[in-house]
Design a protein around this motif. Structure first.
Motif, PDB file in Angstrom:
ATOM      1  N   PRO A  20       0.943  -1.186  -0.088  1.00 34.82           N
ATOM      2  CA  PRO A  20      -0.103  -0.017  -0.229  1.00 34.82           C
ATOM      3  C   PRO A  20       0.720   1.195   0.028  1.00 34.82           C
ATOM      4  CG  PRO A  20       0.041  -0.985   2.283  1.00 34.82           C
ATOM      5  CD  PRO A  20       0.730  -2.132   1.061  1.00 34.82           C
ATOM      6  N   ASN A  21       1.987   1.178   0.609  1.00 33.18           N
ATOM      7  CA  ASN A  21       2.900   2.550   0.423  1.00 33.18           C
ATOM      8  C   ASN A  21       4.230   2.346  -0.317  1.00 33.18           C
ATOM      9  OD1 ASN A  21       1.376   3.772   2.332  1.00 33.18           O
ATOM     10  ND2 ASN A  21       1.764   2.392   3.770  1.00 33.18           N
ATOM     11  N   PRO A  22       4.189   2.094  -1.835  1.00 29.20           N
ATOM     12  CA  PRO A  22       5.270   1.841  -2.397  1.00 29.20           C
ATOM     13  C   PRO A  22       6.185   3.289  -2.511  1.00 29.20           C
ATOM     14  CG  PRO A  22       3.489   2.328  -3.948  1.00 29.20           C
ATOM     15  CD  PRO A  22       3.037   2.289  -2.527  1.00 29.20           C
ATOM     16  N   PRO A  23       7.582   2.897  -2.728  1.00 28.25           N
ATOM     17  CA  PRO A  23       8.359   4.041  -2.890  1.00 28.25           C
ATOM     18  C   PRO A  23       7.968   5.013  -4.198  1.00 28.25           C
ATOM     19  CG  PRO A  23       9.619   1.967  -3.468  1.00 28.25           C
ATOM     20  CD  PRO A  23       8.352   1.738  -3.136  1.00 28.25           C
ATOM     21  N   ASP A  24       8.233   6.284  -4.042  1.00 27.42           N
ATOM     22  CA  ASP A  24       7.692   6.896  -5.273  1.00 27.42           C
ATOM     23  C   ASP A  24       9.077   7.505  -6.090  1.00 27.42           C
ATOM     24  OD1 ASP A  24       6.677   9.014  -6.829  1.00 27.42           O
ATOM     25  OD2 ASP A  24       6.585  10.548  -5.308  1.00 27.42           O
ATOM     26  N   ASP A  25       9.468   6.474  -6.915  1.00 30.56           N
ATOM     27  CA  ASP A  25      10.557   6.805  -7.679  1.00 30.56           C
ATOM     28  C   ASP A  25      10.452   6.216  -9.438  1.00 30.56           C
ATOM     29  OD1 ASP A  25      10.586   4.129  -7.870  1.00 30.56           O
ATOM     30  OD2 ASP A  25      12.303   3.908  -6.098  1.00 30.56           O
ATOM     31  N   GLY A  26      11.165   6.389 -10.161  1.00 27.61           N
ATOM     32  CA  GLY A  26      11.054   6.057 -11.390  1.00 27.61           C
ATOM     33  C   GLY A  26      10.765   4.563 -11.815  1.00 27.61           C
ATOM     34  N   PHE A  27      11.202   3.944 -10.809  1.00 33.92           N
ATOM     35  CA  PHE A  27      11.057   2.353 -10.941  1.00 33.92           C
ATOM     36  C   PHE A  27       9.516   2.028 -10.807  1.00 33.92           C
ATOM     37  CE2 PHE A  27      15.465   2.650 -10.304  1.00 33.92           C
ATOM     38  CZ  PHE A  27      16.101   1.988 -11.336  1.00 33.92           C
ATOM     39  N   GLN A  28       8.764   2.831 -10.262  1.00 29.71           N
ATOM     40  CA  GLN A  28       7.426   2.561  -9.753  1.00 29.71           C
ATOM     41  C   GLN A  28       6.507   3.190 -10.696  1.00 29.71           C
ATOM     42  OE1 GLN A  28       7.147   0.718  -7.236  1.00 29.71           O
ATOM     43  NE2 GLN A  28       4.897   0.642  -7.158  1.00 29.71           N
ATOM     44  N   GLN A  43      15.246   7.424  -1.943  1.00 31.45           N
ATOM     45  CA  GLN A  43      13.859   6.827  -1.347  1.00 31.45           C
ATOM     46  C   GLN A  43      14.475   5.635  -0.434  1.00 31.45           C
ATOM     47  OE1 GLN A  43      10.600   7.121  -1.554  1.00 31.45           O
ATOM     48  NE2 GLN A  43      11.036   8.883  -2.379  1.00 31.45           N
ATOM     49  N   LEU A  44      15.472   5.043  -0.295  1.00 31.77           N
ATOM     50  CA  LEU A  44      15.990   3.886   0.567  1.00 31.77           C
ATOM     51  C   LEU A  44      15.962   4.366   1.858  1.00 31.77           C
ATOM     52  CD1 LEU A  44      19.220   2.642  -2.157  1.00 31.77           C
ATOM     53  CD2 LEU A  44      16.784   1.826  -1.875  1.00 31.77           C
ATOM     54  N   PRO A  45      16.398   5.150   2.186  1.00 29.45           N
ATOM     55  CA  PRO A  45      16.341   5.300   3.897  1.00 29.45           C
ATOM     56  C   PRO A  45      15.037   5.119   4.389  1.00 29.45           C
ATOM     57  CG  PRO A  45      17.972   6.950   2.845  1.00 29.45           C
ATOM     58  CD  PRO A  45      17.429   6.511   1.735  1.00 29.45           C
ATOM     59  N   PRO A  96      18.927  10.144 -16.848  1.00 36.05           N
ATOM     60  CA  PRO A  96      19.379   8.814 -16.211  1.00 36.05           C
ATOM     61  C   PRO A  96      19.627   9.265 -14.649  1.00 36.05           C
ATOM     62  CG  PRO A  96      20.156   9.082 -18.480  1.00 36.05           C
ATOM     63  CD  PRO A  96      19.306  10.328 -18.162  1.00 36.05           C
ATOM     64  N   GLY A  97      20.313  10.191 -14.671  1.00 38.84           N
ATOM     65  CA  GLY A  97      21.070  10.610 -13.003  1.00 38.84           C
ATOM     66  C   GLY A  97      20.072  10.920 -12.299  1.00 38.84           C
ATOM     67  N   GLN A  98      19.054  11.468 -12.689  1.00 41.28           N
ATOM     68  CA  GLN A  98      17.907  12.106 -11.856  1.00 41.28           C
ATOM     69  C   GLN A  98      17.185  10.511 -11.459  1.00 41.28           C
ATOM     70  OE1 GLN A  98      15.739  14.758 -14.401  1.00 41.28           O
ATOM     71  NE2 GLN A  98      16.767  16.410 -12.948  1.00 41.28           N
ATOM     72  N   LEU A  99      16.888   9.637 -12.238  1.00 40.12           N
ATOM     73  CA  LEU A  99      16.147   8.578 -12.168  1.00 40.12           C
ATOM     74  C   LEU A  99      16.890   7.658 -10.765  1.00 40.12           C
ATOM     75  CD1 LEU A  99      14.191   6.025 -12.684  1.00 40.12           C
ATOM     76  CD2 LEU A  99      15.729   5.270 -14.522  1.00 40.12           C
ATOM     77  N   VAL A 100      18.017   7.563 -11.328  1.00 42.34           N
ATOM     78  CA  VAL A 100      18.993   6.664 -10.020  1.00 42.34           C
ATOM     79  C   VAL A 100      19.055   7.663  -8.822  1.00 42.34           C
ATOM     80  CG1 VAL A 100      21.198   5.679  -9.431  1.00 42.34           C
ATOM     81  CG2 VAL A 100      20.197   5.396 -11.773  1.00 42.34           C
ATOM     82  N   GLN A 101      18.925   8.855  -8.735  1.00 45.16           N
ATOM     83  CA  GLN A 101      19.395   9.608  -7.670  1.00 45.16           C
ATOM     84  C   GLN A 101      17.809   9.527  -6.906  1.00 45.16           C
ATOM     85  OE1 GLN A 101      21.843  10.718  -6.257  1.00 45.16           O
ATOM     86  NE2 GLN A 101      20.694  11.641  -4.682  1.00 45.16           N
ATOM     87  N   GLN A 102      16.822   9.574  -7.586  1.00 42.94           N
ATOM     88  CA  GLN A 102      15.501   9.303  -6.883  1.00 42.94           C
ATOM     89  C   GLN A 102      15.426   8.203  -6.309  1.00 42.94           C
ATOM     90  OE1 GLN A 102      12.352   9.774  -9.766  1.00 42.94           O
ATOM     91  NE2 GLN A 102      12.436  11.838 -10.099  1.00 42.94           N
ATOM     92  N   TRP A 103      15.894   6.938  -6.795  1.00 44.04           N
ATOM     93  CA  TRP A 103      16.028   5.668  -6.384  1.00 44.04           C
ATOM     94  C   TRP A 103      16.601   5.814  -4.898  1.00 44.04           C
ATOM     95  CZ3 TRP A 103      20.103   2.184  -6.085  1.00 44.04           C
ATOM     96  CH2 TRP A 103      19.914   1.062  -5.649  1.00 44.04           C
ATOM     97  N   GLY A 109      14.318   1.535   4.841  1.00 43.51           N
ATOM     98  CA  GLY A 109      15.069   0.731   5.827  1.00 43.51           C
ATOM     99  C   GLY A 109      16.354   0.611   5.303  1.00 43.51           C
ATOM    100  N   ILE A 110      16.825   1.167   4.436  1.00 42.07           N
ATOM    101  CA  ILE A 110      18.125   0.785   3.665  1.00 42.07           C
ATOM    102  C   ILE A 110      19.112   1.977   3.887  1.00 42.07           C
ATOM    103  CG2 ILE A 110      19.391   0.066   1.596  1.00 42.07           C
ATOM    104  CD1 ILE A 110      17.222  -1.968   2.680  1.00 42.07           C
ATOM    105  N   SER A 111      20.283   1.855   4.692  1.00 43.63           N
ATOM    106  CA  SER A 111      21.001   2.857   5.052  1.00 43.63           C
ATOM    107  C   SER A 111      22.277   2.841   4.341  1.00 43.63           C
ATOM    108  CB  SER A 111      21.433   2.798   6.446  1.00 43.63           C
ATOM    109  OG  SER A 111      22.229   1.414   6.833  1.00 43.63           O
ATOM    110  N   ASP A 112      22.623   1.768   3.650  1.00 39.76           N
ATOM    111  CA  ASP A 112      24.055   1.813   2.700  1.00 39.76           C
ATOM    112  C   ASP A 112      23.634   1.602   1.315  1.00 39.76           C
ATOM    113  OD1 ASP A 112      23.098  -0.872   2.842  1.00 39.76           O
ATOM    114  OD2 ASP A 112      25.091  -1.531   3.936  1.00 39.76           O
TER     115      ASP A 112
END
Length: 689
Positions: free
Chosen positions: A499-507, A532-534, A522-529, A537-540
């Motif tokens: 119900p709460n997916p990340p808001d990035d280009g892969f979605q 969203q990681l923190p 392309p840089g913005q796509l990867v940077q958005q991703w 729950g992904i810190s590294d």
């Protein structure tokens, strides 16, 4: 006289204060204040009934005295007469709109009955009288806490606690604000202070035990538990159960039994107690003791479902003992459906198919349409009269309410499939897809392969970040691969399907168009991703990201901007993938408007996989699930071979799906669709026919 009474009350000399107040009321029987102070003295003495009578006399003499009504409210609260106390407070504020204490008491009463909006309103009224009061801040903080505004609650309550360090209600709320922020040590400190101020609060001591356990402080938890159980008020069944849980967590099953066994008589049907008892008995190897004690309790409590389940848990699965226990259960509760379902399963375990079917029919006679019974009846019919099985499910579908019809239609298609009616099964599945299509996602767009790709970036051998993307087209069994991977990795994320997916280009299905028009670089796509990681729950940056969709056009971004990434693609025979998609749907709720459209889209998706592999466009791994989709052990072995890592075993991969090669049963009814898929199937290494 009033000053003498006050001095006596300050010394806790309640008897002296009562004597002085009685002298005053005798001397001046028409003086309301004399009766008021007599009520206060009697209340401190613990004589609430006489205090009520004295205060009633004071109110009769001075019915418009707001202070008397406020005192009356306090006396009623002490006797837990909340509704009457509320009426007294209403009278107080009606007589004196500036009576700050009355508003506060009303606000606390509103919080006690969980009327947060009313408490907020009363707090605002109180703020007009004393806006800077710490008592008011306590109310504001508790309102914020009830509304889930934890940060604001913590700030307000922390500030108020500095001004009122010994207010139990404030400290109690502050403790829960700390809990809301997962600040366990601070929460424990606040609750311990509440217990110091109110030692009889044994329920709060139980919370302190749990907090100590959550922080790994088993010794502290045990010490607190001993303090609770040492008092008559604290030695309750609930605390004994918590003590048993504590001993089990500490690896002391024998001590746990000492706490839990007496609870069998006090709480014979309590599921947590029974579960802990079973664990303790099992760890000690005392199965015979468990049988004896549970049978003894069952002799006096024959109608307790969980007690019967506990007794059954001690018997070996499918054994004669299990049968005997269930027969006793049915004698005690002959129409209890879970008992009948258990008996049905035992019949099947012992190869007693006719008896299992008979119990199934008894189940549906008691509750028409009950899934367990209907499924067993259909299984019996499939074995001897497949057409009758289809008719049986069709009848259930015809009479079912709208909310369960999609699930029944899926089942009907599966039964038609097993009954050797592929055309009917396909028709059923396509009808269901047509009904669901308006509420499903459109098929993701697909880009054409470019003449050339951007250069792949370089990656140092010791680069610490190695993200993995996982994707599989509908019908591939990707969700089964993810199930096993998730058991072995805490960094797998399946939130794109929640119900709460990340808001990035892969979605976003519009990403390909945005990349093509330079609206998104392309840089913005990867940077958005990455950004969203923190929040996921992904810190590294090391994540296993299960993607909703894939297209090779994403490599315009991944090759130069994320060369350290890897792609895991899950496949099986494309023709099996199509049939499974039509029969069972897919993790991504994609619309299927026709079998032909689905086959074309699937063929293009898999052609991209072939290009990815043949041209080595990105670091990738292709996982073929054909022989493992229904076998958890085989799936674990497959992934172990693929990744060189051992994965923890999982009990199930979900509902049974179609076995490898099942597509051949649909060779005629899906001939046109398979013609689109066969070329790519061959390129992936599958046989043409």
């Amino acid at each position: 006289m009033q000053e003498n009474i006050i001095q006596a009350l300050r010394r806790n000399a309640a008897d002296e204060a009562v004597s002085l107040a009685r002298e005053w009321t005798a001397a001046e029987p028409q003086q309301p204040q004399a009766h008021r102070w007599l009520a206060l003295a009697l209340q401190q003495q613990g004589n609430h009934a006489d205090a009520q009578a004295a205060l009633g006399q004071a109110l009769a003499l001075a019915p418009d005295d707001a202070a008397l009504h406020l005192q009356h409210a306090g006396l009623l609260l002490a006797q837990r007469q909340l509704e009457a106390a509320g009426q007294a407070l209403d009278k107080t504020t009606a007589l004196n709109p500036n009576e700050f204490a009355a508003y506060l008491m009303q606000a606390h009463l509103a919080l006690a009955r969980d009327d947060v909006d009313e408490a907020d309103r009363l707090g605002r009224l109180a703020a007009r009288v004393e806006p800077d009061s710490p008592e008011l801040a306590a109310v504001e903080g508790m309102v914020a806490l009830r509304r889930g505004e934890v940060d604001r609650a913590l700030a307000v309550l922390s500030s108020a606690s500095q001004a009122l360090p010994n207010d139990p209600r404030l400290l109690y709320a502050l403790g829960f604000a700390y809990l809301g922020k997962d600040m366990l040590a601070f929460a424990e400190q606040a609750f311990r202070r509440v217990v110091e101020l109110n030692p009889s609060n044994h329920a709060l001591r139980g919370l302190l035990v749990q907090l100590a356990l959550r922080q790994g402080n088993t010794e502290g938890a045990a010490e607190t538990m001993r303090q609770v159980l040492a008092t008559a008020e604290g030695d309750t069944p609930g605390m004994r159960r918590l003590a048993g849980e504590l001993e089990l967590a500490s690896g002391q099953p024998l001590q746990a039994l000492e706490h839990l066994r007496p609870l069998l008589a006090a709480l014979p049907g309590d599921r947590p107690t029974l579960q802990m008892l079973l664990v303790a008995w099992q760890r000690l190897g005392r199965d015979e003791e468990a049988r004896t004690e549970l049978d003894a309790v069952l002799a006096n409590h024959t109608q307790l479902h969980d007690l019967w389940l506990a007794r059954l848990a001690v018997a070996p699965v499918g054994s004669a003992e299990a049968v005997e226990v269930v027969e006793r259960w049915l004698t005690a509760m002959p129409e209890h459906l879970p008992a009948l379902e258990t008996r049905m399963r035992l019949h099947d375990m012992n190869q007693e198919a006719d008896a299992a079917e008979a119990v199934a029919r008894r189940i549906v006679a008691l509750e028409p349409g009950r899934v367990s019974g209907e499924q067993r009846i259909v299984e019996a019919l499939l074995a001897r009269e497949p057409a009758a099985a289809v008719a049986h499910v069709q009848a259930l579908l015809d009479n079912a309410p709208a909310e369960v019809r999609p699930a029944l239609r899926t089942w009907l298609g599966a039964v038609q499939d097993r009954a050797g009616e592929p055309a009917a099964a396909l028709k059923t599945w396509l009808e269901l897809h047509a009904e669901l299509a308006p509420s499903r996602l459109p098929l993701p767009p697909q880009a054409k392969a470019p003449a050339s790709w951007p250069e792949q970036g370089s990656v140092a051998e010791d680069h610490p970040v190695r993200p993995i993307f996982v994707w599989g087209a509908p019908g591939s069994g990707v969700e089964r691969v993810v199930e096993v991977m998730a058991a072995g990795s805490p960094v797998l994320r399946a939130d794109r399907f929640g119900p709460n997916p990340p808001d990035d280009g892969f979605q976003n299905f519009h990403t390909l168009q945005r990349l093509a028009t330079d609206e998104l670089t392309p840089g913005q796509l990867v940077q958005q991703w990455r950004e969203q990681l923190p929040a996921r729950g992904i810190s590294d940056g090391n994540v296993i990201d299960w993607l909703l969709w894939w297209d090779n056009a994403l490599l315009w971004a991944l090759r130069p901007q994320l060369p350290e990434g890897r792609l895991v693609v899950v496949v099986r025979d494309p023709r099996d993938m199509l049939v499974e998609w039509l029969a069972l749907g897919a993790p991504a709720p994609l619309a299927v408007n026709s079998a032909s459209e689905a086959a074309q889209w699937l063929a293009r998706s898999l052609e991209q996989v072939v290009q990815l592999h043949e041209q080595e466009l990105y670091t990738h791994l292709i996982v073929r699930t054909d022989d493992a989709v229904n076998d958890p052990a085989a799936m674990g072995a497959l992934l172990e071979q693929a990744f060189g890592l051992r994965f923890p075993p999982v009990r199930s991969l979900g509902p049974t799906t179609l076995a490898a090669g099942h597509w051949r049963k649909y060779a005629q009814v899906l001939a046109g669709e398979f013609a689109k898929l066969t070329p790519v199937a061959v390129r992936l290494g599958y046989p043409e026919v």
